[in-house]
Scaffold this active site. Structure first.
Site, PDB file in Angstrom:
ATOM      1  N   LYS A 128      37.631  43.751  41.628  1.00  0.00           N
ATOM      2  CA  LYS A 128      39.189  44.241  41.211  1.00  0.00           C
ATOM      3  C   LYS A 128      39.723  43.265  40.184  1.00  0.00           C
ATOM      4  O   LYS A 128      39.880  42.046  40.296  1.00  0.00           O
ATOM      5  CB  LYS A 128      39.689  43.676  42.732  1.00  0.00           C
ATOM      6  CG  LYS A 128      40.952  44.548  43.133  1.00  0.00           C
ATOM      7  CD  LYS A 128      41.615  43.778  44.597  1.00  0.00           C
ATOM      8  CE  LYS A 128      42.365  44.569  45.243  1.00  0.00           C
ATOM      9  NZ  LYS A 128      42.786  44.121  46.254  1.00  0.00           N
ATOM     10  N   SER A 209      44.727  47.596  49.227  1.00  0.00           N
ATOM     11  CA  SER A 209      45.097  47.166  47.908  1.00  0.00           C
ATOM     12  C   SER A 209      43.909  47.332  46.794  1.00  0.00           C
ATOM     13  O   SER A 209      43.897  47.377  45.821  1.00  0.00           O
ATOM     14  CB  SER A 209      46.026  46.131  47.290  1.00  0.00           C
ATOM     15  OG  SER A 209      44.925  44.689  47.667  1.00  0.00           O
ATOM     16  N   SER A 233      43.033  45.056  52.772  1.00  0.00           N
ATOM     17  CA  SER A 233      42.750  45.519  51.631  1.00  0.00           C
ATOM     18  C   SER A 233      41.384  45.738  51.323  1.00  0.00           C
ATOM     19  O   SER A 233      41.507  46.517  50.373  1.00  0.00           O
ATOM     20  CB  SER A 233      43.868  44.591  50.605  1.00  0.00           C
ATOM     21  OG  SER A 233      45.116  44.948  50.123  1.00  0.00           O
TER      22      SER A 233
END
Length: 544
Positions: A128, A209, A233
């Site tokens: 990420k 996310s 997330s």
């Protein structure tokens, strides 16, 4: 409760959840129908040589000289080019690593000399874009404000990845600032990376996310991926993308070198297609880090190899508490949960109903306050060591205002502004709130585990993926079970539970601190008994 759901206005209250889930984001059109051919071609089982492959499969193929790490890396880079950057354009990868093939070559040379570092040797991974890499790649949290940010050094977990011999393919898109920017945000959108699509139905949202990681792993753009979570997330995008996701106990993995939201709740974790791959990745990245004091609490509680908990009979004699609210949700999702409960019972588990969310109702109200304070404090500390012209949260806010057309074309930055208005971590408001959310939630969970003699608590992770809606932002997709483990900092695993209207839904297991081994055992036994992971079909809409 997802932290995004603190901010919901209730404007969709008149619509039933089943209506929202069944509704198509876009009615079928000539353009969408033209996309059907592309979707069909990309859904064929034989279209990609590495489709649904595991770490173990790849190690066997490299050991047998059928594959090299370089070939594997090339195949993934080609697939990213074909369906992420072109074709159906999933838009999951925000940046590729220019050194990926060189890393693979190094691992191949080591293997030729008889050196294999472990199960991750030569294995491509995507991470990420809020995790520092001290190389040619940016670390931006999806924000244009950090477009100049090249980290000085690797995050601790990236250092561990390199030590383990993994090949870092690149970074994945995310909900900007890990979905902590606006009260009306759309998950999986960032000003730097744009909108990521759900590979199951392309006009659906892959959730936030860690959206890019979820889409990338589900669509076989890599073997394994890493996401981060404050509240939901990792487990939410894992659930809606048909993946296994593990949110570890806070402190099991270091957070140093990761753009933060909350020091009490943040953690990175594995996102994979199987429980075994998640267990392999989980063990490889643990370790005490002097730059993250939370890791000191893991001393003596960490397993070097979590694969030893992979037991097909792991449900035998276990007692599980199912959250009662999850049994009164969208009928299609409840049917999946009831089927999962039957499977759990068939494998020797006892399942009893509990009401954990009822006990946590008042505590939930304090979480957003905690996150606002800790976000401001943590972000300002991160900027103090960053290679960026941005040095404070106030700088971010000012940049966004000065570049509103590009940085805020759909939604604004109310959450950033709320955080900026808060004081420091000595504020009474903060101290009172954090005591209730963290210690208070732990107390409730531990007491419930003891009261009902439970090995773990289970429930639907969350509902199916919602439509991408950049005008109105995210809407509620039903029952969500990320909140309790998130606020407590406790371990949580989600495992595919099946499809509702062609969209994946996950089953959650969580327990008390450092019980990763226990929930991996439960998740693995359920996974092996149910086999609910289904590869995506890349359908353009619900009607295709």
């Amino acid at each position: 409760m997802h932290r995004r759901n603190f901010l919901k206005t209730g404007s969709l209250a008149s619509l039933t959840i089943s209506t929202l889930v069944a509704a198509s984001c876009n009615q079928p059109s000539a353009e969408n129908k033209a996309d059907d051919t592309v979707a069909s071609e990309n859904s064929k089982d034989d279209i990609f040589e590495l489709s649904e492959i595991t770490i173990t499969d790849l190690q066997q193929k490299m050991q047998g000289k059928q594959f090299t790490s370089r070939l594997i890396t090339e195949l993934y880079l080609k697939r990213i080019d074909q369906i992420d950057k072109k074709g159906i354009m999933l838009n999951a990868v925000i940046e590729l690593n220019k050194d990926a093939l060189n890393m693979a070559d190094v691992m191949d040379r080591e293997r030729e000399k008889g050196k294999v570092r472990g199960p991750l040797h030569g294995i491509p991974v995507l991470i990420k874009d809020n995790i520092n890499t001290g190389d040619n790649m940016h670390t931006t949290a999806g924000s244009l404000a950090l477009a100049d940010n090249f980290a000085k050094q690797d995050a601790f977990i990236v250092h561990k990845l390199r030590e383990a011999g993994a090949v870092i393919l690149g970074k994945t898109n995310l909900s900007e600032w890990a979905n902590f920017r606006s009260t009306h945000s759309t998950s999986a959108w960032s000003s730097r990376g744009g909108q990521t699509k759900n590979p199951y139905i392309l006009d659906r949202n892959p959730s936030g996310s860690s959206a890019g990681t979820g889409t990338a792993v589900a669509a076989n753009l890599c073997v394994i991926g890493i996401g981060t979570e404050t509240n939901g997330s990792i487990v939410s995008p894992a659930s809606v993308n048909g993946l296994v996701g593990i949110k570890p106990t806070v402190g099991l993995w270091s957070r140093s070198g990761i753009i933060p939201i909350s020091k009490t709740q943040d953690t990175a974790g594995p996102m994979t297609r199987t429980v075994k791959d998640a267990a392999i990745l989980l063990g490889a990245l643990t370790g005490i880090d002097t730059l993250d004091l939370a890791t000191l609490g893991s001393k003596g509680k960490v397993e070097a190899d979590y694969t030893k908990f992979l037991d097909v009979n792991g449900l035998q004699g276990k007692r599980l508490g199912v959250e009662k609210l999850a049994l009164n949700d969208n009928p299609a999702v409840v049917a999946l949960l009831q089927d999962a409960i039957k499977t759990l019972k068939s494998k020797g588990a006892e399942v009893v109903e509990i009401e954990l969310n009822k006990e946590l109702k008042t505590i939930n109200n304090n979480e957003f306050t905690v996150l606002l304070y800790e976000f401001k404090d943590g972000l300002n500390q991160y900027f103090g060591n960053a290679n960026s012209k941005i040095k404070t949260l106030a700088d971010v806010i000012a940049f966004n205002k000065q570049n509103e057309a590009k940085a805020m074309p759909f939604f604004k930055q109310e959450t950033l502004e709320l955080a900026q208005a808060k004081g420091d971590l000595n504020s009474k408001e903060y101290l009172d709130a954090v005591k209730q959310t963290n210690a208070g939630t732990r107390k409730v969970i531990d007491e419930m585990l003891a009261k009902y003699k439970l090995d773990a608590i289970i429930g639907t992770t969350n509902g199916p993926a919602v439509c991408i809606d950049l005008v109105n932002g995210d809407y509620d997709n039903g029952f969500s079970f990320s909140g309790p483990a998130a606020m407590a900092g406790y371990p949580h695993i989600t495992v595919p539970m099946g499809l509702a209207h062609g969209l994946p839904v996950g089953l959650s297991f969580f327990s008390t601190a450092y019980k990763e081994g226990d929930i991996i055992k439960l998740g693995y036994a359920y996974e092996q008994a149910s086999k609910k992971r289904v590869a995506p079909l890349f359908k353009p809409d619900l009607f295709a």
